[in-house]
Motif scaffolding. Structure first.
Motif, PDB file in Angstrom:
ATOM      1  N   PRO A  47      -3.662   1.177   5.229  1.00 19.99           N
ATOM      2  CA  PRO A  47      -4.861   0.398   4.720  1.00 19.99           C
ATOM      3  C   PRO A  47      -4.888  -0.871   4.694  1.00 19.99           C
ATOM      4  O   PRO A  47      -3.864  -1.546   4.539  1.00 19.99           O
ATOM      5  CB  PRO A  47      -4.922   1.002   3.355  1.00 19.99           C
ATOM      6  N   GLY A  48      -5.971  -1.671   5.110  1.00 15.30           N
ATOM      7  CA  GLY A  48      -6.136  -3.249   4.951  1.00 15.30           C
ATOM      8  C   GLY A  48      -5.442  -3.598   6.277  1.00 15.30           C
ATOM      9  O   GLY A  48      -5.590  -4.940   6.380  1.00 15.30           O
ATOM     10  N   ARG A 387      -0.816  -8.155   5.391  1.00 18.12           N
ATOM     11  CA  ARG A 387      -1.905  -7.431   5.887  1.00 18.12           C
ATOM     12  C   ARG A 387      -3.404  -8.052   5.714  1.00 18.12           C
ATOM     13  O   ARG A 387      -3.756  -8.704   4.660  1.00 18.12           O
ATOM     14  CB  ARG A 387      -2.335  -6.306   4.851  1.00 18.12           C
ATOM     15  N   PRO A 388      -4.151  -8.005   6.826  1.00 18.14           N
ATOM     16  CA  PRO A 388      -5.512  -8.866   6.726  1.00 18.14           C
ATOM     17  C   PRO A 388      -6.293  -8.702   5.687  1.00 18.14           C
ATOM     18  O   PRO A 388      -6.900  -9.802   5.093  1.00 18.14           O
ATOM     19  CB  PRO A 388      -5.829  -8.357   8.101  1.00 18.14           C
ATOM     20  N   ARG A 389      -6.613  -7.588   5.320  1.00 15.86           N
ATOM     21  CA  ARG A 389      -7.714  -7.615   4.255  1.00 15.86           C
ATOM     22  C   ARG A 389      -7.145  -8.025   2.866  1.00 15.86           C
ATOM     23  O   ARG A 389      -7.603  -8.608   2.243  1.00 15.86           O
ATOM     24  CB  ARG A 389      -7.722  -6.101   4.017  1.00 15.86           C
ATOM     25  N   THR A 390      -5.812  -7.755   2.669  1.00 14.86           N
ATOM     26  CA  THR A 390      -5.287  -8.228   1.442  1.00 14.86           C
ATOM     27  C   THR A 390      -5.170  -9.672   1.477  1.00 14.86           C
ATOM     28  O   THR A 390      -5.466 -10.345   0.418  1.00 14.86           O
ATOM     29  CB  THR A 390      -4.025  -7.546   1.349  1.00 14.86           C
ATOM     30  N   SER A 493      -1.803   8.370   4.027  1.00 11.54           N
ATOM     31  CA  SER A 493      -2.647   7.530   4.066  1.00 11.54           C
ATOM     32  C   SER A 493      -2.348   6.291   4.720  1.00 11.54           C
ATOM     33  O   SER A 493      -2.877   5.530   4.639  1.00 11.54           O
ATOM     34  CB  SER A 493      -3.130   7.373   2.406  1.00 11.54           C
ATOM     35  N   GLY A 494      -1.064   6.223   5.105  1.00 12.57           N
ATOM     36  CA  GLY A 494      -0.532   5.137   5.908  1.00 12.57           C
ATOM     37  C   GLY A 494       0.343   4.092   5.093  1.00 12.57           C
ATOM     38  O   GLY A 494       0.768   3.162   5.544  1.00 12.57           O
ATOM     39  N   TRP A 495       0.571   4.404   4.066  1.00 15.82           N
ATOM     40  CA  TRP A 495       1.419   3.571   3.113  1.00 15.82           C
ATOM     41  C   TRP A 495       2.969   3.894   3.519  1.00 15.82           C
ATOM     42  O   TRP A 495       3.154   4.828   3.906  1.00 15.82           O
ATOM     43  CB  TRP A 495       1.202   3.781   1.477  1.00 15.82           C
ATOM     44  N   PRO A 496       3.521   2.960   3.758  1.00 14.24           N
ATOM     45  CA  PRO A 496       5.073   2.914   3.883  1.00 14.24           C
ATOM     46  C   PRO A 496       5.973   3.504   2.992  1.00 14.24           C
ATOM     47  O   PRO A 496       5.589   3.514   1.886  1.00 14.24           O
ATOM     48  CB  PRO A 496       5.601   1.485   4.473  1.00 14.24           C
TER      49      PRO A 496
END
Length: 696
Positions: A47-48, A387-390, A493-496
């Motif tokens: 995400p993000g 992360r770009p969105r963050t 969800s893609g979280w590490p």
């Protein structure tokens, strides 16, 4: 701040995607990258990371220059349309119909891309159902819109194509009753005959057709009706037919003179069922030698998609990191049957430290307070993970350049979401968590998902998380979900993942802990959860612990946050290896205790690292100071603390002078920890904090 920041290497005139599609945003031709055997490009990143933004930009910026069809595989519209006539539609065929329509609306060089092969397949599927006359007429008429002849063809070629399309549509128009048995067979043969070579070549190749297009269409219809794996195969074959239509539009002399670039299909949310069917079908076709010139770009949250679980190790697949390297010279490996060999995993780029600095300067108007600007930049660096969105949201929140002590104070700054002013923490959690719920999360857990993650933000291991979920205090939040399911949903969800933290992404964990703690002077739930975990480990027999060495150290780590340092200091004093036996293990326990997050509220660690407050003997006072100094060295939500590093080295040397048996190890640790702290590195690194020392 531009949402396209960081995508320059992918979108610039000579960037990856203009070369892959053969045209740039100015409409100029670019030398084609790869081909004629193309990889499926999977945009990976959690995400993000800007996956959705990238495919939208490709659609909007390059879509007017080359034929592009954008499909959101999570769009509920496909399911709604399929439900109107489920006997001859599916969510997948609705997505394919959408692609065919978009290509049929192309008004650029070469004109519309017609889809006669796809039309023939859907006409056969429709005719194979026992529909009323009016329903069949409506359904067949619906698909005739994809038979638009291309405007850019020469007159002779255009007349041939128009005649063929008229003949094909003419076969369908008289179908006025349910077709079964011999009538259906005759219809399918007429359909194949009217389709001439295109339909003959495609459906004659259907497994079991033995070169007969009529038989192929019948088998396709049967498989679609049967459901399950057979339907999925039929849907995949219809996607092949559609791609062959696009390929045919780019073949021949007329196309060579009028067509430009390559057509592209963009699959947003390709981890959803529609995307998985389309990706698996395209990859299987290309692995079996069916080549086409359609560019397929799909978004995928996981670094290693689930459908590649049985493939070779991830490092054996083709990778591309646009922020680190030039596009790789992709080539399919000789072995067949592996879907992963047709994939190019494009890892979405992180923003650079220079990006952060430029955006903060721009957003703050180049404020003269250079020290405050550097402090805000370091906070954005640590909390965002680049992360770009963050980054975008935190830069906006840092506009007033607040005087920060701890980075988490930045998360309380206001930001705007849907016209409402909220703490930037809540805005980011809404965008990165609530708007991107795990695909397989049960419906009964959707309303409590964020609250559940918030409560688990203090957990380190699966055992930690399980203990919290079993507690009566969290029963209402947890419901029936298990810690192992939560961890799986996070990964999907893609979280590490991180070996030392249950919530494996540092920035997400800080947002959740900030939400759990609440305003600076509250923190009741925060302390309660740490107390629950302290009690859990205190009642267990002393045993090895994967994250902390021993269960005692694990429990005291939580007690340090919940109740203060007294018990932790006395434990360290009682276990201190005055004779030198077990000094390495003792140092590891000290370091494990110091992994505790900042306690919240007034932070008196600087004062306590120079003047002990604990009542006791000299060793206990020394260890009180040492624990607080190491704790500050390990604090990841504030700039590296040089004073704490020097104090740590001093106190370790002081202990080494007084306890000769432990001196060799204490001296070595003083040198190692001092060096790491001065180099802005964690004393004990883990997956989610490895990047934090860089650029702080």
């Amino acid at each position: 701040m531009s949402r396209d920041l960081g995508l320059e290497e992918l979108l610039d005139e000579r960037g990856f995607f203009p070369r892959l599609l053969g045209r740039n945003a100015r409409g100029r031709d670019e030398k084609l990258l790869y081909g004629p055997d193309l990889p499926v490009v999977l945009l990976t990143g959690g995400p993000g990371m800007g996956k959705q933004r990238l495919v939208e930009v490709l659609r909007d910026r390059l879509g007017p220059k080359v034929p592009v069809a954008y499909v959101d595989c999570a769009d509920a519209r496909y399911a709604e349309e399929a439900a109107r006539r489920p006997s001859c539609r599916s969510v997948v065929t609705e997505a394919l119909y959408d692609i065919a329509q978009r290509m049929g609306e192309w008004e650029g060089p070469g004109g519309a891309l017609s889809s006669p092969r796809f039309f023939a397949g859907m006409a056969a599927v429709t005719a194979g159902q026992q529909l009323r006359r009016r329903d069949m007429e409506q359904e067949l008429a619906r698909y005739r819109v994809v038979l638009r002849p291309s405007k850019g063809l020469g007159r002779f070629t255009r007349n041939v194509v128009a005649g063929y399309l008229s003949a094909l549509a003419g076969v369908v128009a008289p179908a006025a009753a349910p077709l079964v048995g011999a009538a259906l067979t005759e219809f399918l043969e007429q359909l194949a005959s009217a389709g001439a070579e295109p339909v003959r070549a495609t459906y004659g190749d259907y497994p079991g057709a033995a070169g007969s297009p009529g038989t192929g269409l019948r088998l396709l219809t049967h498989d679609f009706q049967h459901g399950g794996d057979e339907r999925r195969f039929a849907e995949g074959f219809l996607f092949r037919a559609l791609r062959e239509d696009l390929d045919a539009a780019y073949s021949g002399l007329g196309a060579a003179l009028t067509r430009v670039g390559r057509p592209a299909v963009l699959l947003q949310h390709a981890n959803w069922p529609v995307g998985r069917v389309l990706l698996a079908a395209a990859l299987a076709d290309r692995a079996d030698g069916h080549r086409d010139r359609t560019v397929l770009v799909a978004t995928e949250r996981m670094a290693r998609p689930l459908f590649l679980a049985d493939e070779p190790r991830t490092e054996e697949l083709a990778h591309y990191r646009p922020d680190q390297e030039e596009p790789p010279g992709w080539q399919r490996l000789p072995a067949r049957g592996r879907l992963g060999q047709g994939v190019l995993l494009l890892r979405m780029p992180l923003l650079t430290t220079e990006h952060l600095h430029q955006q903060l300067q721009r957003h703050t108007g180049g404020a003269p307070q250079a020290a405050r600007l550097r402090r805000a930049q370091s906070a954005v660096h640590r909390l965002s993970g680049h992360r770009p969105r963050t980054v975008q949201r935190l830069v906006e929140a840092a506009g007033e350049l607040p005087e920060l002590d701890n980075d988490r104070e930045l998360l309380d700054q206001p930001a705007v979401l849907d016209g409402e002013s909220l703490p930037v923490r809540d805005v980011l959690l809404a965008e990165l968590v609530l708007r991107q719920l795990p695909e397989h999360l049960p419906v009964e857990h959707t309303d409590r998902w964020l609250d559940l993650l918030t409560q688990l933000s203090v957990a380190h291991t699966g055992d930690c998380a399980r203990a919290l979920l079993r507690s009566p205090e969290l029963a209402g939040t947890a419901g029936t979900i298990t810690a192992d399911e939560v961890q799986r949903y996070l990964l999907e969800s893609g979280w590490p993942a991180c070996e030392r933290h249950f919530i494996g992404d540092f920035g997400l964990r800080q947002m959740l802990m900030s939400r759990l703690h609440g305003p600076p002077q509250e923190g009741a739930e925060w302390r309660r959860n740490h107390s629950l975990l302290h009690a859990h480990y205190r009642t267990r027999a002393e045993s090895p612990d994967r994250a902390f060495g021993t269960t005692a150290a694990h429990g005291l780590n939580h007690d340090l946050v919940a109740n203060g340092p007294e018990r932790a200091v006395r434990h360290l004093a009682g276990a201190f290896p005055a004779d030198g036996v077990g000094t390495e293990e003792w140092c590891d326990q000290l370091l494990a205790l110091a992994q505790a997050p900042a306690p919240g509220g007034r932070d008196d660690r600087h004062a306590r690292m120079t003047v002990a407050r604990i009542e006791g003997g000299k060793l206990e006072r020394q260890l009180d100071e040492l624990l607080h100094a190491v704790w500050l060295c390990e604090e990841r939500t504030r700039p590296p603390d040089t004073a704490a590093a020097e104090r740590t080295v001093h106190l370790l040397h002081e202990l080494a002078r007084e306890y000769a048996g432990a001196a060799p190890v204490l001296t070595t640790r003083a040198e190692l920890w001092g060096r790491r702290a001065r180099n802005r590195q964690p004393l004990q690194s883990c997956s989610c904090t490895a990047h934090i020392g860089e650029g702080s």
